[in-house]
Motif scaffolding. Structure first.
Motif, mmCIF file in Angstrom:
data_model
loop_
_atom_site.group_PDB
_atom_site.id
_atom_site.type_symbol
_atom_site.label_atom_id
_atom_site.label_comp_id
_atom_site.label_asym_id
_atom_site.label_seq_id
_atom_site.Cartn_x
_atom_site.Cartn_y
_atom_site.Cartn_z
ATOM 1 N N ILE A 5 0.803 -1.336 0.111
ATOM 2 C CA ILE A 5 -0.089 -0.020 -0.029
ATOM 3 C C ILE A 5 1.008 1.251 -0.041
ATOM 4 O O ILE A 5 1.776 1.301 0.819
ATOM 5 C CB ILE A 5 -1.028 0.073 1.373
ATOM 6 C CG1 ILE A 5 -1.624 -1.261 1.409
ATOM 7 C CG2 ILE A 5 -1.660 1.123 1.054
ATOM 8 C CD1 ILE A 5 -2.565 -1.417 2.865
ATOM 9 N N ASN A 6 0.558 2.249 -1.050
ATOM 10 C CA ASN A 6 0.995 3.524 -0.817
ATOM 11 C C ASN A 6 0.371 4.793 -0.944
ATOM 12 O O ASN A 6 -0.361 4.768 -2.307
ATOM 13 C CB ASN A 6 2.341 3.793 -2.132
ATOM 14 C CG ASN A 6 3.195 4.967 -1.996
ATOM 15 O OD1 ASN A 6 3.069 5.623 -1.193
ATOM 16 N ND2 ASN A 6 3.984 4.860 -3.009
ATOM 17 N N THR A 7 -0.001 5.152 -0.091
ATOM 18 C CA THR A 7 -0.801 6.459 -0.001
ATOM 19 C C THR A 7 -0.128 7.737 0.299
ATOM 20 O O THR A 7 -0.493 8.955 0.616
ATOM 21 C CB THR A 7 -2.097 6.279 1.094
ATOM 22 O OG1 THR A 7 -1.359 6.459 2.353
ATOM 23 C CG2 THR A 7 -2.811 5.116 0.765
ATOM 24 N N THR A 70 -2.494 13.645 6.159
ATOM 25 C CA THR A 70 -3.850 12.732 6.390
ATOM 26 C C THR A 70 -3.662 11.486 5.353
ATOM 27 O O THR A 70 -4.066 10.343 5.839
ATOM 28 C CB THR A 70 -5.130 13.491 5.807
ATOM 29 O OG1 THR A 70 -5.198 14.682 6.741
ATOM 30 C CG2 THR A 70 -6.192 12.886 5.713
ATOM 31 N N ALA A 71 -3.183 11.625 4.290
ATOM 32 C CA ALA A 71 -3.123 10.589 3.295
ATOM 33 C C ALA A 71 -1.924 9.419 3.891
ATOM 34 O O ALA A 71 -2.375 8.231 3.829
ATOM 35 C CB ALA A 71 -2.489 10.827 1.799
ATOM 36 N N THR A 72 -0.940 10.005 4.298
ATOM 37 C CA THR A 72 0.084 9.022 4.836
ATOM 38 C C THR A 72 -0.830 8.282 6.165
ATOM 39 O O THR A 72 -0.601 7.071 6.375
ATOM 40 C CB THR A 72 1.294 9.720 5.423
ATOM 41 O OG1 THR A 72 1.696 10.320 4.202
ATOM 42 C CG2 THR A 72 2.324 8.798 5.979
ATOM 43 N N THR A 77 -2.608 3.426 9.233
ATOM 44 C CA THR A 77 -3.396 3.059 10.014
ATOM 45 C C THR A 77 -4.151 1.920 9.424
ATOM 46 O O THR A 77 -4.521 1.032 10.152
ATOM 47 C CB THR A 77 -4.673 4.380 10.489
ATOM 48 O OG1 THR A 77 -3.815 5.349 10.727
ATOM 49 C CG2 THR A 77 -5.562 3.793 11.368
ATOM 50 N N THR A 78 -4.540 2.057 8.183
ATOM 51 C CA THR A 78 -5.266 0.946 7.529
ATOM 52 C C THR A 78 -4.350 -0.306 7.486
ATOM 53 O O THR A 78 -5.100 -1.386 7.840
ATOM 54 C CB THR A 78 -5.955 1.338 6.080
ATOM 55 O OG1 THR A 78 -6.658 2.563 5.928
ATOM 56 C CG2 THR A 78 -6.464 0.227 5.264
ATOM 57 N N ALA A 79 -3.236 -0.031 7.397
ATOM 58 C CA ALA A 79 -2.283 -1.208 7.226
ATOM 59 C C ALA A 79 -2.098 -2.013 8.323
ATOM 60 O O ALA A 79 -2.153 -2.908 8.380
ATOM 61 C CB ALA A 79 -0.838 -0.776 6.383
ATOM 62 N N LYS A 118 4.421 -9.072 15.820
ATOM 63 C CA LYS A 118 3.511 -7.841 16.523
ATOM 64 C C LYS A 118 4.308 -6.827 16.149
ATOM 65 O O LYS A 118 4.987 -6.254 17.371
ATOM 66 C CB LYS A 118 3.410 -8.583 17.730
ATOM 67 C CG LYS A 118 2.482 -9.704 17.960
ATOM 68 C CD LYS A 118 2.056 -9.910 19.539
ATOM 69 C CE LYS A 118 1.271 -11.016 19.432
ATOM 70 N NZ LYS A 118 0.363 -11.013 20.816
ATOM 71 N N ASN A 119 4.339 -6.331 15.158
ATOM 72 C CA ASN A 119 5.099 -5.065 14.772
ATOM 73 C C ASN A 119 4.193 -3.969 14.410
ATOM 74 O O ASN A 119 3.035 -4.476 14.094
ATOM 75 C CB ASN A 119 5.945 -5.563 13.476
ATOM 76 C CG ASN A 119 6.809 -4.153 13.253
ATOM 77 O OD1 ASN A 119 7.488 -3.729 13.860
ATOM 78 N ND2 ASN A 119 6.927 -3.915 11.781
ATOM 79 N N ILE A 120 4.269 -2.817 14.621
ATOM 80 C CA ILE A 120 3.560 -1.695 14.300
ATOM 81 C C ILE A 120 4.578 -0.797 13.578
ATOM 82 O O ILE A 120 5.568 -0.651 13.498
ATOM 83 C CB ILE A 120 3.067 -1.054 15.488
ATOM 84 C CG1 ILE A 120 1.930 -2.004 16.261
ATOM 85 C CG2 ILE A 120 2.225 0.350 15.074
ATOM 86 C CD1 ILE A 120 1.386 -1.066 17.336
ATOM 87 N N VAL A 121 3.952 -0.066 12.564
ATOM 88 C CA VAL A 121 4.450 0.862 11.526
ATOM 89 C C VAL A 121 4.033 2.137 11.671
ATOM 90 O O VAL A 121 2.853 2.602 11.845
ATOM 91 C CB VAL A 121 4.400 0.602 10.206
ATOM 92 C CG1 VAL A 121 4.921 1.670 9.282
ATOM 93 C CG2 VAL A 121 4.822 -0.827 9.765
ATOM 94 N N GLU A 122 4.913 3.034 12.126
ATOM 95 C CA GLU A 122 4.627 4.598 12.277
ATOM 96 C C GLU A 122 4.887 5.490 11.198
ATOM 97 O O GLU A 122 5.673 4.851 10.482
ATOM 98 C CB GLU A 122 5.433 5.052 13.576
ATOM 99 C CG GLU A 122 5.230 4.523 15.080
ATOM 100 C CD GLU A 122 6.035 4.707 15.886
ATOM 101 O OE1 GLU A 122 6.679 5.951 15.842
ATOM 102 O OE2 GLU A 122 5.995 4.257 17.112
#
Length: 141
Positions: A5-7, A70-72, A77-79, A118-122
């Protein structure tokens, strides 16, 4: 199958599906100021068109910036939500690390193999968020 995904482009969204670092399918569409309305339906259409179920996904790679606030934020958040809900890996990739969709898929695959479940992307923004009126400016009026 891996979802990419690229926003981070203010004008368009890029989605891709990849297998072992190779591009399997892609979808690009204009979404200026409409990422929140269009992202999940577009992911659904990309998956169904390619006969992929959500349960077939083994990971997500999100381009986490820099990009418009907002786009990022919507993309990241969706990912993160999809990865959490599906209990699959997620990895972040910076926009400057690739020049094409094929390169995004290849480099994202390498990063995804290195992360834990269990990773989170910021998100990484192109400038400080400016989404509200400053406290003191508001109080002076």
């Amino acid at each position: 199958m891996i979802l990419y995904i690229n926003t981070t482009d203010a004008e368009k969204v890029t989605l891709a599906l990849g297998r072992a670092g190779k591009l399997a399918a892609k979808k690009e569409f204009k979404a200026k100021y409409r990422q929140s309305e269009t992202l999940l339906p577009a992911i659904y259409l990309l998956l169904t068109k390619n006969k992929i179920k959500l349960s077939d996904l083994r990971g997500i790679v999100i381009v986490n910036g820099p990009g418009p606030f907002t786009a990022t934020r919507i993309g990241v958040t969706t990912a993160n939500a999809l990865a959490y809900g599906l209990k699959i890996k997620i990895a972040g990739l910076r926009a400057g690390e690739f020049k094409s969709i094929e390169e995004m898929v290849a480099k994202g695959w390498v990063k995804l193999k290195k992360v834990k479940l269990k990773n989170i992307v910021e998100p990484v923004y192109d400038r400080e968020p400016n989404i509200t009126i400053g406290k003191y400016k508001y109080m002076r009026n």
